[in-house]
Motif scaffolding. Sequence first.
Motif, PDB file in Angstrom:
ATOM      1  N   PRO A  17       5.097  43.457 100.069  1.00 36.72           N
ATOM      2  CA  PRO A  17       5.492  44.943  99.286  1.00 36.72           C
ATOM      3  C   PRO A  17       5.635  45.667 100.190  1.00 36.72           C
ATOM      4  O   PRO A  17       6.272  46.816  99.297  1.00 36.72           O
TER       5      PRO A  17
ATOM      6  N   PRO B  73      -6.357  45.270  99.911  1.00 36.62           N
ATOM      7  CA  PRO B  73      -7.263  44.372 101.362  1.00 36.62           C
ATOM      8  C   PRO B  73      -6.105  43.862 102.183  1.00 36.62           C
ATOM      9  O   PRO B  73      -5.358  43.286 102.319  1.00 36.62           O
TER      10      PRO B  73
ATOM     11  N   LEU C 298       4.653  49.023  90.355  1.00 35.59           N
ATOM     12  CA  LEU C 298       3.964  48.838  90.920  1.00 35.59           C
ATOM     13  C   LEU C 298       2.383  47.831  90.836  1.00 35.59           C
ATOM     14  O   LEU C 298       1.114  47.733  91.938  1.00 35.59           O
TER      15      LEU C 298
ATOM     16  N   LYS D 110      -0.019  41.262  95.575  1.00 35.53           N
ATOM     17  CA  LYS D 110       0.582  40.708  95.761  1.00 35.53           C
ATOM     18  C   LYS D 110      -0.857  40.887  97.780  1.00 35.53           C
ATOM     19  O   LYS D 110      -0.142  40.155  98.292  1.00 35.53           O
ATOM     20  N   PHE D 111      -1.291  42.462  97.052  1.00 36.82           N
ATOM     21  CA  PHE D 111      -2.319  42.415  98.765  1.00 36.82           C
ATOM     22  C   PHE D 111      -3.126  41.587  98.421  1.00 36.82           C
ATOM     23  O   PHE D 111      -4.313  41.012  99.218  1.00 36.82           O
ATOM     24  N   TYR D 112      -3.883  41.254  97.618  1.00 35.39           N
ATOM     25  CA  TYR D 112      -4.986  40.062  95.920  1.00 35.39           C
ATOM     26  C   TYR D 112      -4.675  38.930  96.742  1.00 35.39           C
ATOM     27  O   TYR D 112      -3.450  38.338  95.723  1.00 35.39           O
TER      28      TYR D 112
ATOM     29  N   TRP E 210       3.286  44.548  89.935  1.00 37.75           N
ATOM     30  CA  TRP E 210       3.800  43.762  91.855  1.00 37.75           C
ATOM     31  C   TRP E 210       3.023  43.779  92.583  1.00 37.75           C
ATOM     32  O   TRP E 210       2.445  43.164  93.527  1.00 37.75           O
ATOM     33  N   PHE E 211       3.302  45.537  93.028  1.00 35.70           N
ATOM     34  CA  PHE E 211       2.685  45.705  94.777  1.00 35.70           C
ATOM     35  C   PHE E 211       1.938  45.763  94.917  1.00 35.70           C
ATOM     36  O   PHE E 211       1.025  45.228  95.943  1.00 35.70           O
ATOM     37  N   THR E 212       0.546  45.579  94.034  1.00 35.06           N
ATOM     38  CA  THR E 212      -0.805  45.815  94.310  1.00 35.06           C
ATOM     39  C   THR E 212      -1.546  44.518  94.161  1.00 35.06           C
ATOM     40  O   THR E 212      -2.268  43.788  95.429  1.00 35.06           O
TER      41      THR E 212
ATOM     42  N   TYR F 122      -4.829  55.255  98.920  1.00 36.21           N
ATOM     43  CA  TYR F 122      -4.150  53.527  97.877  1.00 36.21           C
ATOM     44  C   TYR F 122      -4.234  52.276  99.001  1.00 36.21           C
ATOM     45  O   TYR F 122      -4.819  51.409  98.275  1.00 36.21           O
TER      46      TYR F 122
ATOM     47  N   LEU G 236      -5.361  48.321  87.623  1.00 40.04           N
ATOM     48  CA  LEU G 236      -5.583  47.875  89.197  1.00 40.04           C
ATOM     49  C   LEU G 236      -6.463  47.620  89.852  1.00 40.04           C
ATOM     50  O   LEU G 236      -6.547  47.170  90.753  1.00 40.04           O
TER      51      LEU G 236
END
Lengths: 241, 597
Positions: free
Chosen positions: B3, B80, A98, A104-106, A100-102, B75, A144
Amino acid sequence: MDRPAIQVEGLTRKFGRRLAVDNLTFEVPPGSVCGLLGRNGAGKSTAIRLMMNLLDVTAGRVTLLGLDSRRHHTALMSRIGYVADAPLPYDWMKVRELIWFTAKFYRNWNDSRVDSLLDRFGIDREQKIRHLSRGTQAQVALVLALGGDPELLILDEPATGLDVLVRRDFLESIIHLMQQDGRTVLFSTHLLHEVERVADRVIIMDNGRLVKSAAIDDLKAASGMSLEDTFVDVVGTKEPA
Amino acid sequence: MRPLLWKEMRDLRLWVVAGALLVGTFELLSRSDSWQRSFEGGYLPFFMPVLLTVAAVGLGAGQVARERHARSLDYLLTRPISPTAIVWAKFLAGTVALALLVVALVGFGFRDPSSLRDSGERMIREQVGFQAVALALFPRYWFVYTLTLFFSVLVDRAAKVAAMMTVIAITVVALAGALTSLAPFSRFVYWLPYFDLTGALVTVARTTAISAQTGVVFSAAAVLSTAIAAVLLKRSPERYVGNLGLIAIAAGFAGAAVLSAHAASVRFPATPPVGSWSFEEPVDNDSAGVVADGDMAAVVFDREVRFVDFSNPAKPLPAGNVAIPLFSSESFGSISGGTKAAMGHGAVFVVGQKKAVPVDLVEVAMVKPAGELHELVLAPVRPFDFVSRPVLVDHFLYLAFSHGLHYDLRVFDTGTQSEVASLPIEDLALDRKGPNLLVVALYSRDGYVYMASSASLTTVDVRQPARPVVTNRIQFHPQINSFRAFLRKMAWQGDRLFETSVWPQGLLAYDLRDPAHPAAAGGLVLHGDVSLMGSGEELYQPWQQGILEFHGQGDELRGQRYLSGGRSVNALAMGGQYLFALSYVNDRNHGMLQAYR
């Protein structure tokens, strides 16, 4: 003067005929820690969801970090950390996955901060989300939210499910961490003593309406009462258990 | 996006695993005899489309709605990444999963051809390959999937989306049925995502141009509906359509199906018959046909011919009943196509079987209204012989007599009642695996006889009846051996000869401007029971409770008039200015001959 970190103007939301949020207007200055207070059902969560653009507004406008929350939603999300009052998503993932998944958005994901927080809370990275206690899930959610180095942290009932000791450490340490860097925190709660301990401002809502918005010290000085007595005075009833 | 794709594929992997398990289970079950008998024939036409629909709907239904309900969508929406990217990532993952399921489910239908026993399954498999069917089907179910994804954005429960898509699927099937009546000659069947009775999907899979055209449109619709879903999710992440909205949409679909069915009933102006003659059929009769010559029509029963004079159509007059003793027009080679008879010069020529010792005989009975009866013996009855419906040109009677893979065109002089020529023809395109019966249809026009078997169209110059000459042969490819026993009816309109093809159902058109050398001129889709006839300006086909008159124009057939009869039509005949329709009700032994102008 710095522009407010949060500026809410005439925010209104109807569900059918019911007014969940009624003409809410307030500002949160940058660098402050603001508690959003209200009884259960006062409209705190709805107000926060409207601010996060997770619900359509019926009327009004929200400006976060100087940007319209609706028009600049995606851009704002890289600068805001948010913890919902819901369990963590994707409970089939491991904590590590979770994160890693999160991450990757930043673009500005802070691995070292995340690692140190996980260690501090003693969270096993190989555990599946579904096997974590509610309190640990809340901690992971917070980690997170902080991983993206947010300028503004918005927490919706963040300490729910945590025991008293953990809650104290959790809230104080995280909020101090944010405050040290001059960042802004807005957190909703119905627990007055939490607000009194960590916040420097308070916004009190009742029946969807704004009842009070002020610095805690100013509020106490003006009323000559404790925060709890002031809350009872303005809301007209005791804090629910 | 990476992801998101990873998460979506993890979310959907259960569907892919379930698909693989299902196909594996089918494979194991298909080794049992009883399963094979009951299941195999229905797999490609029925189970496969149902499973593909379930797969497409199942993949899309929960992708957004379930996340919204579980609040995991919040979520994602507070990270972003744009809502548009969220929808497109779901779309990409769903597309990959759907492609895998299409390959698995279509592939199962095309496994190990040696084990196939069902003729329906063979019909499809003998004509199209796995890749062609998978390529033709994928865009259709891709669209079903994206439509589901679209509804998934609108509502907050996967179950509601699935219910909505079920309503839509049922409506589409109902609409397809209604459209068959509304536009019986349109090409809408090319757009169906399943093998309907006309086998249009076979045509699509076999024809690159149609497959590409429908594929592009369905793919574009899939991308467009995803784009709209992405915009909607971007505009507002909360649910758009409440339960009432869903019910309204479902009611709209159901209403469309009902309206289309109603529209179908008023689609063509109805023309009533100008004359009508009722009859009670003879005792122990099993069938009836009709032939006509000018104003005179004749109803041909198993052992009897009844003449009716329609000179005054308002009051048709019985003009004679002639019994044919020890004869049966029904029992010899009585396969699809009805009674084999022709009429001309005041006489009816009926092919049938005559009781005789030591063996029965195949013969043509020549019957006149006054009771005159002559019989032309063709041959002793042998198994797997077949005689075509005869055609009459001037005073010569032509018929095809087949045995095995060979048939002869036999020519008789009706004046002398003798055979004047016999022209042997071999259907080289057929192999010996199919049934032993070879069915041939005969048609004549302007001094030429056209003979259609399931493998070829043969043109014979009969301007000199005693010396018939083959002028042209067109072989069909691919041909289906199991259809050797099907009759390919023919009709002509203007300069075009139309011939029915059984599967995929439709019409093959031939240009007759050079009557000795018909040139293939495309194919047309035709729904329902293919039983057309016509020899002049228009074509006719039994349709609903009467007959539909239609006109071929270019690649299109346009329905023009509905000749209402009040009951389903069994047989048609053209004579002079009339079109005669025989309606025949078995259970009441009551029939009706109606004339339309």
